[in-house]
Write a protein that holds these residues in place. Structure first.
Motif, mmCIF file in Angstrom:
data_model
loop_
_atom_site.group_PDB
_atom_site.id
_atom_site.type_symbol
_atom_site.label_atom_id
_atom_site.label_comp_id
_atom_site.label_asym_id
_atom_site.label_seq_id
_atom_site.Cartn_x
_atom_site.Cartn_y
_atom_site.Cartn_z
ATOM 1 N N ILE A 1 31.602 -3.833 10.651
ATOM 2 C CA ILE A 1 31.567 -5.214 10.845
ATOM 3 C C ILE A 1 32.463 -6.053 10.266
ATOM 4 O O ILE A 1 32.917 -5.926 9.066
ATOM 5 C CB ILE A 1 30.169 -5.855 10.192
ATOM 6 C CG1 ILE A 1 29.016 -5.104 11.070
ATOM 7 C CG2 ILE A 1 29.944 -7.191 10.584
ATOM 8 C CD1 ILE A 1 28.785 -5.307 12.444
ATOM 9 N N PHE A 2 33.213 -7.028 10.941
ATOM 10 C CA PHE A 2 34.419 -7.854 10.249
ATOM 11 C C PHE A 2 33.639 -9.326 10.350
ATOM 12 O O PHE A 2 33.619 -9.922 11.528
ATOM 13 C CB PHE A 2 35.571 -7.648 11.122
ATOM 14 C CG PHE A 2 36.036 -6.289 11.061
ATOM 15 C CD1 PHE A 2 36.643 -5.892 9.845
ATOM 16 C CD2 PHE A 2 36.223 -5.758 12.111
ATOM 17 C CE1 PHE A 2 37.004 -4.542 10.019
ATOM 18 C CE2 PHE A 2 36.830 -4.466 12.259
ATOM 19 C CZ PHE A 2 37.008 -3.778 11.043
ATOM 20 N N ASN B 1 26.047 -5.889 21.933
ATOM 21 C CA ASN B 1 25.266 -5.337 20.953
ATOM 22 C C ASN B 1 24.956 -6.331 19.709
ATOM 23 O O ASN B 1 23.936 -6.627 19.371
ATOM 24 C CB ASN B 1 25.519 -3.970 20.499
ATOM 25 C CG ASN B 1 24.537 -3.429 19.320
ATOM 26 O OD1 ASN B 1 24.832 -3.565 18.200
ATOM 27 N ND2 ASN B 1 23.421 -2.980 19.897
ATOM 28 N N LEU B 2 26.010 -6.838 19.359
ATOM 29 C CA LEU B 2 26.018 -7.655 18.195
ATOM 30 C C LEU B 2 25.555 -9.081 18.701
ATOM 31 O O LEU B 2 24.947 -9.872 17.663
ATOM 32 C CB LEU B 2 27.474 -7.557 17.600
ATOM 33 C CG LEU B 2 27.975 -6.643 17.014
ATOM 34 C CD1 LEU B 2 29.371 -6.674 16.539
ATOM 35 C CD2 LEU B 2 27.229 -6.325 15.550
ATOM 36 N N SER B 3 25.762 -9.469 19.883
ATOM 37 C CA SER B 3 25.598 -10.650 20.228
ATOM 38 C C SER B 3 23.871 -10.895 20.313
ATOM 39 O O SER B 3 23.319 -12.168 20.650
ATOM 40 C CB SER B 3 26.077 -11.357 21.437
ATOM 41 O OG SER B 3 27.518 -11.460 21.458
ATOM 42 N N LYS B 4 23.043 -10.040 20.515
ATOM 43 C CA LYS B 4 21.829 -10.111 20.559
ATOM 44 C C LYS B 4 21.244 -10.689 19.247
ATOM 45 O O LYS B 4 20.056 -11.051 19.104
ATOM 46 C CB LYS B 4 21.135 -8.617 20.963
ATOM 47 C CG LYS B 4 21.561 -8.172 22.052
ATOM 48 C CD LYS B 4 20.964 -6.809 22.319
ATOM 49 C CE LYS B 4 21.237 -6.033 23.478
ATOM 50 N NZ LYS B 4 20.886 -4.618 23.727
ATOM 51 N N SER C 1 29.449 -16.344 14.280
ATOM 52 C CA SER C 1 28.933 -14.977 14.680
ATOM 53 C C SER C 1 29.603 -14.520 15.885
ATOM 54 O O SER C 1 30.046 -13.306 16.147
ATOM 55 C CB SER C 1 27.396 -15.203 14.943
ATOM 56 O OG SER C 1 26.767 -15.355 13.419
ATOM 57 N N ARG C 2 29.736 -15.508 16.864
ATOM 58 C CA ARG C 2 30.499 -14.898 18.206
ATOM 59 C C ARG C 2 32.028 -14.423 17.810
ATOM 60 O O ARG C 2 32.227 -13.612 18.544
ATOM 61 C CB ARG C 2 30.342 -15.994 19.391
ATOM 62 C CG ARG C 2 28.922 -16.512 19.630
ATOM 63 C CD ARG C 2 29.126 -17.263 20.850
ATOM 64 N NE ARG C 2 29.364 -16.771 22.057
ATOM 65 C CZ ARG C 2 29.683 -16.993 23.216
ATOM 66 N NH1 ARG C 2 30.233 -18.285 23.253
ATOM 67 N NH2 ARG C 2 29.977 -16.336 24.198
ATOM 68 N N LEU C 3 32.334 -15.273 17.318
ATOM 69 C CA LEU C 3 33.969 -14.962 16.878
ATOM 70 C C LEU C 3 33.950 -13.438 15.818
ATOM 71 O O LEU C 3 34.902 -12.571 16.162
ATOM 72 C CB LEU C 3 34.698 -16.116 16.283
ATOM 73 C CG LEU C 3 35.004 -17.293 17.102
ATOM 74 C CD1 LEU C 3 35.728 -18.385 16.377
ATOM 75 C CD2 LEU C 3 35.653 -16.857 18.219
ATOM 76 N N ASN C 4 32.981 -13.576 15.078
ATOM 77 C CA ASN C 4 32.878 -12.169 14.076
ATOM 78 C C ASN C 4 32.804 -11.420 15.194
ATOM 79 O O ASN C 4 33.158 -10.040 14.873
ATOM 80 C CB ASN C 4 31.688 -12.534 13.176
ATOM 81 C CG ASN C 4 31.884 -13.327 11.947
ATOM 82 O OD1 ASN C 4 33.156 -13.582 11.838
ATOM 83 N ND2 ASN C 4 30.840 -13.581 11.317
ATOM 84 N N ASN C 5 31.896 -11.334 16.095
ATOM 85 C CA ASN C 5 31.507 -10.154 17.060
ATOM 86 C C ASN C 5 32.650 -9.968 17.828
ATOM 87 O O ASN C 5 33.048 -8.551 18.255
ATOM 88 C CB ASN C 5 30.307 -10.725 17.955
ATOM 89 C CG ASN C 5 29.073 -10.876 17.111
ATOM 90 O OD1 ASN C 5 28.942 -10.379 16.129
ATOM 91 N ND2 ASN C 5 28.118 -11.516 17.944
ATOM 92 N N TYR C 6 33.444 -10.861 18.231
ATOM 93 C CA TYR C 6 34.615 -10.586 19.156
ATOM 94 C C TYR C 6 35.721 -9.794 18.270
ATOM 95 O O TYR C 6 36.047 -8.703 18.651
ATOM 96 C CB TYR C 6 35.308 -11.941 19.541
ATOM 97 C CG TYR C 6 36.407 -11.652 20.352
ATOM 98 C CD1 TYR C 6 36.592 -11.182 21.602
ATOM 99 C CD2 TYR C 6 37.914 -11.832 19.798
ATOM 100 C CE1 TYR C 6 37.716 -10.991 22.309
ATOM 101 C CE2 TYR C 6 39.082 -11.634 20.408
ATOM 102 C CZ TYR C 6 38.744 -11.247 21.786
ATOM 103 O OH TYR C 6 39.932 -10.665 22.538
#
Length: 351
Positions: free
Chosen positions: A55-56, A149-152, A159-164
């Protein structure tokens, strides 16, 4: 089905079909991927039982100013630093890329980095005179699976940018520093004009209170010599310099508002004194200086310059500071001299 997907890709990439494109991306994209690529189902099943990724959530150091000012170069200088995760292309997570109203390009297959992933090599697509590419292995299906998976779990902007970034860097299979991913302190990325788009830069600082904006200011005459060749959109010198001026004025206002969170760099300093300039940046963002910061690279491999003229590899091209001479005549001199005041004013704030 393959031809249907090609047609859909054409529609979502064509600027005149904005409403249809957004409808597709919002409601149909995740369905079509299964129809076009049935093996994606098996990849998803495999992923469910083999979830292994890092995770970043590091702060983003954003490089932003008008194009042809050294943004790509600065990003390439950051590339090999052991404490930084450097995004290797322009950050195009929205349409247009500097309008952050909606992050609607978070699958890499729908932004320019996806084009490089398909080709399995990185090569500039504009007027940079490149005769070679650089190996780039990025699994687009894996990126989509990790992102979904992370966006759930959380759907805030941060969070969306972290997920990206998490999904991208875990999918970049030949990234040179895989063993030290947990040691990264910042993510760095370049996207032009966010600094001069009020809603976008406001959103950036709201999302990344712990981030930094680096904005590079280039002499107007020197800048125009590059911009004119780079794109026909800069053919009118008066209109072009107005855009340049807006970028500079916006950066000055941001410096006054966000203080030490905005780092202003003089383009000439970056070219003539890269070691000294990058050491100053390192001190501000509190990372150790590394000699890699003085050489432009891609995935720690020496890279060709993103030049409107002749590209050179693995070093900073100092001839970029001399190119204004070819545009020198009395009429142009008078037009450009009108912007000397704002340029000199901006240098008061440089590091």
């Amino acid at each position: 089905m393959k031809y249907l997907f090609i047609i859909l890709r054409y529609i979502i990439g064509y600027k005149n079909y904005v409403i249809l494109r957004e409808f597709y991306l919002t409601y149909l994209d995740n369905l079509v991927i299964y129809l076009y690529n049935p093996t994606f189902i098996f990849k998803k099943i495999h992923f469910i039982f083999n979830k292994k990724f890092i995770i970043f959530n590091q702060p983003l150091i954003l490089i932003s100013q008008i194009q042809r000012s050294g943004g790509t170069l600065t990003s390439q200088l950051f590339d090999g630093h052991p404490q930084l995760l450097c995004y290797p292309d322009e950050l195009k997570i929205s349409e247009p890329k500097w309008n952050w109203k909606k992050f609607n390009r978070l699958y890499i297959q729908y932004n320019s980095i996806g084009n490089h992933a398909r080709l399995k090599h990185y090569k500039k697509e504009d007027k940079a005179q490149w005769k070679k590419g650089y190996k780039f292995i990025c699994n687009m299906d894996l990126q989509r699976l990790i992102f979904n998976n992370l966006s759930k779990q959380n759907n805030s902007d941060r969070s969306r940018l972290n997920n990206y970034f998490t999904s991208f860097f875990n999918s970049w299979l030949n990234y040179f520093d895989k063993k030290n991913l947990k040691k990264k302190k910042f993510i760095t990325a370049f996207c032009p004009r966010i600094n001069m788009t009020p809603s976008s830069i406001k959103k950036y600082f709201r999302i990344y209170e712990d981030g930094y904006l680096i904005s590079i200011i280039r002499d107007p005459e020197n800048w125009y010599s590059s911009a004119k060749i780079h794109s026909n959109s800069y053919s009118n010198i008066k209109e072009s310099l107005k855009i340049w001026e807006k970028s500079v004025e916006s950066t000055i206002l941001l410096k006054k508002k966000y203080k030490n969170k905005v780092i202003i760099v003089k383009f000439d300093d970056l070219i003539n004194f890269p070691d000294k300039t990058m050491k100053k940046i390192c001190k501000i963002i509190n990372i150790k200086y590394n000699k890699t910061l003085a050489k432009p690279t891609f995935n720690k491999i020496p890279i060709l310059s993103n030049s409107s003229f002749k590209a050179i590899e693995g070093k900073i091209d100092k001839t970029v500071l001399n190119r204004k001479i070819r545009f020198r005549d009395n009429k142009l001199k008078k037009i450009i001299s009108a912007y000397d005041k704002i340029y000199k004013k901006s240098l008061i704030y440089k590091i």
